[in-house]
Design a protein around this motif. Structure first.
Motif, PDB file in Angstrom:
ATOM      1  N   LYS A  15       0.772  -1.336  -0.062  1.00 34.31           N
ATOM      2  CA  LYS A  15      -0.255   0.062   0.273  1.00 34.31           C
ATOM      3  C   LYS A  15       0.451   1.078   0.194  1.00 34.31           C
ATOM      4  N   TYR A  16       1.883   1.617   1.254  1.00 31.47           N
ATOM      5  CA  TYR A  16       2.575   2.498   1.034  1.00 31.47           C
ATOM      6  C   TYR A  16       3.533   2.739  -0.063  1.00 31.47           C
ATOM      7  N   LEU A  17       4.279   1.608  -0.997  1.00 33.92           N
ATOM      8  CA  LEU A  17       4.963   1.373  -1.977  1.00 33.92           C
ATOM      9  C   LEU A  17       4.252   1.976  -2.804  1.00 33.92           C
ATOM     10  N   LEU A  18       2.441   1.815  -3.152  1.00 30.12           N
ATOM     11  CA  LEU A  18       1.994   2.219  -4.076  1.00 30.12           C
ATOM     12  C   LEU A  18       1.826   3.743  -3.811  1.00 30.12           C
ATOM     13  N   ILE A  19       1.711   3.751  -2.661  1.00 32.83           N
ATOM     14  CA  ILE A  19       1.149   5.397  -3.265  1.00 32.83           C
ATOM     15  C   ILE A  19       2.726   6.314  -2.969  1.00 32.83           C
ATOM     16  N   GLY A  20       4.080   6.036  -2.371  1.00 30.19           N
ATOM     17  CA  GLY A  20       5.212   6.336  -3.087  1.00 30.19           C
ATOM     18  C   GLY A  20       5.362   6.155  -4.139  1.00 30.19           C
ATOM     19  N   PHE A  21       5.277   6.161  -4.947  1.00 32.16           N
ATOM     20  CA  PHE A  21       5.023   5.638  -6.863  1.00 32.16           C
ATOM     21  C   PHE A  21       4.427   6.466  -7.023  1.00 32.16           C
ATOM     22  N   ILE A  22       3.253   6.841  -6.169  1.00 30.84           N
ATOM     23  CA  ILE A  22       2.498   8.038  -6.838  1.00 30.84           C
ATOM     24  C   ILE A  22       3.105   8.870  -6.883  1.00 30.84           C
ATOM     25  N   LEU A  23       3.169   9.342  -5.800  1.00 27.39           N
ATOM     26  CA  LEU A  23       3.949  11.080  -5.245  1.00 27.39           C
ATOM     27  C   LEU A  23       5.044  11.019  -6.260  1.00 27.39           C
ATOM     28  N   PHE A  24       6.093   9.703  -6.611  1.00 23.39           N
ATOM     29  CA  PHE A  24       7.460  10.289  -7.259  1.00 23.39           C
ATOM     30  C   PHE A  24       7.313  10.065  -8.645  1.00 23.39           C
ATOM     31  N   PHE A  25       6.075   9.424  -9.508  1.00 21.34           N
ATOM     32  CA  PHE A  25       6.284  10.024 -10.773  1.00 21.34           C
ATOM     33  C   PHE A  25       5.047  11.429 -11.078  1.00 21.34           C
ATOM     34  N   VAL A  26       4.720  11.629  -9.945  1.00 21.80           N
ATOM     35  CA  VAL A  26       4.003  13.107 -10.134  1.00 21.80           C
ATOM     36  C   VAL A  26       5.253  13.939  -9.939  1.00 21.80           C
ATOM     37  N   ALA A  27       6.053  13.631  -9.461  1.00 23.46           N
ATOM     38  CA  ALA A  27       7.273  14.320  -8.821  1.00 23.46           C
ATOM     39  C   ALA A  27       8.006  14.292  -9.907  1.00 23.46           C
TER      40      ALA A  27
END
Length: 345
Positions: A15-27
């Motif tokens: 769950k936290y990896l998916l959220i982290g990936f979303i933030l990573f791709f947006v940034a």
């Protein structure tokens, strides 16, 4: 509370990896578009930005556009405490194969304004020129002969400079003697300090105003900046929604923790700490990705990694993440221990 945050993130890795990936791709997307905007800006106006001048004296009604401003040699000679500057967009040909190259001719009456040499030596006579190193992509080397068809002259490349382009074309620096010999007019008078009075009709403009009027410069930058603005706005809603959903899913857990003595402040700190760790990690990785990206993109693609710009956008995304998480903590305060215990039963 720190250990509680880490333990939960470790337990719910996916769950936290998916959220982290979303933030990573947006940034990463924000940083990449920012790098492209800076790259296009430099490719369009690096020669003007590199000039150590403060002001340009342009002909009246030129609207800060160099191509609309013209001064004759006689007028330039009347200049007081300012030196003549010329720019002409022309086609150049390699003397051997007649390969056409879009380029920009520039000349500086003040030799102190000549660009920094990275290879070769300064011109020794009127028929030698300095060219931007992007000309090397067309097979131009030190000693190569270039033909200037518009004035029917041949010049020899004596040196290369870098980051010296104009309107996405490499600049060829021509000596004033040749410039005047072929009949080119000057486009401006330049001053390295202040705005000295002139005896010819015209107006002083700042370098920033002149750069903004380079063909295509403002349109490119406004389009890319609008994309960045909308991307950050989208990031506000996307990240806010994700953190809100993440918090809502744990309302029952918060209620149980409250029932056994945990306070809302502690639970909020735990949630904010998780968001802090996710945001810092994801944004830092996105910045590193943008930093190494030029190693993998085509050489001709303009991309400039500006640490200060990346830092400012990174800080904005970090603030957006924290604000989104802070708004979602309202559900923590509203979590009812009795309801949570009832649901357990």
């Amino acid at each position: 509370m720190f250990s509680l945050s880490i333990k939960e993130m470790t337990f719910f890795k996916l769950k936290y990896l998916l959220i982290g990936f979303i933030l990573f791709f947006v940034a990463a997307l924000v940083f990449i578009i920012s790098g492209l905007a800076n790259g296009l800006a430099n490719d369009n106006a690096s020669s003007m930005k590199e000039l150590e001048v403060t002001n340009f004296y342009l002909a009246e009604d030129s609207e800060n556009r160099l191509d609309r401003s013209q001064f004759t040699i006689e007028q330039a000679e009347k200049a007081k405490d300012a030196s003549a500057f010329g720019v002409q967009m022309q086609t150049t040909e390699k003397d051997k194969d007649r390969k056409k190259i879009d380029s920009t001719f520039m000349t500086f009456e003040n030799k102190k304004l000549l660009p920094t040499i990275i290879e070769g030596k300064l011109p020794q006579n009127a028929n030698e020129v300095i060219v931007d190193k992007t000309m090397q992509e067309h097979g131009v080397k030190l000693g190569s002969v270039l033909y200037l068809p518009s004035v029917e002259k041949k010049v020899k490349v004596s040196a290369f400079t870098e980051h010296f382009t104009y309107s996405h074309t490499p600049v060829i620096v021509i000596q004033p003697a040749l410039w005047e010999k072929v009949g080119f007019t000057y486009n401006a008078l330049v001053s390295t300090s202040g705005t000295p009075a002139q005896s010819i009709d015209g107006d002083w403009s700042t370098k920033e105003d002149v750069v903004a009027q380079i063909p295509g410069y403002s349109a490119e930058q406004s389009s890319l900046n609008m994309m960045l603005s909308f991307l950050i706005i989208i990031a506000v809603f996307v990240l806010g929604a994700f953190f809100y959903i993440m918090t809502i899913q744990k309302v029952q857990q918060f209620g149980i923790l409250k029932a056994i003595g945990a306070k809302s402040k502690s639970l909020i700190r735990t949630t904010m700490l998780q968001v802090f760790i996710l945001s810092i990690t994801s944004i830092t990785l996105a910045a590193l990705f943008a930093y190494i990206l030029p190693l993998f993109i085509p050489e001709g693609m303009p991309f400039v990694f500006e640490p200060t710009v990346i830092l400012s956008y990174g800080a904005a995304l970090f603030a957006v993440s924290l604000i989104g998480a802070l708004i979602s903590t309202i559900s923590i305060v509203k979590a009812d221990p009795i309801q949570a215990m009832g649901r357990v039963e």
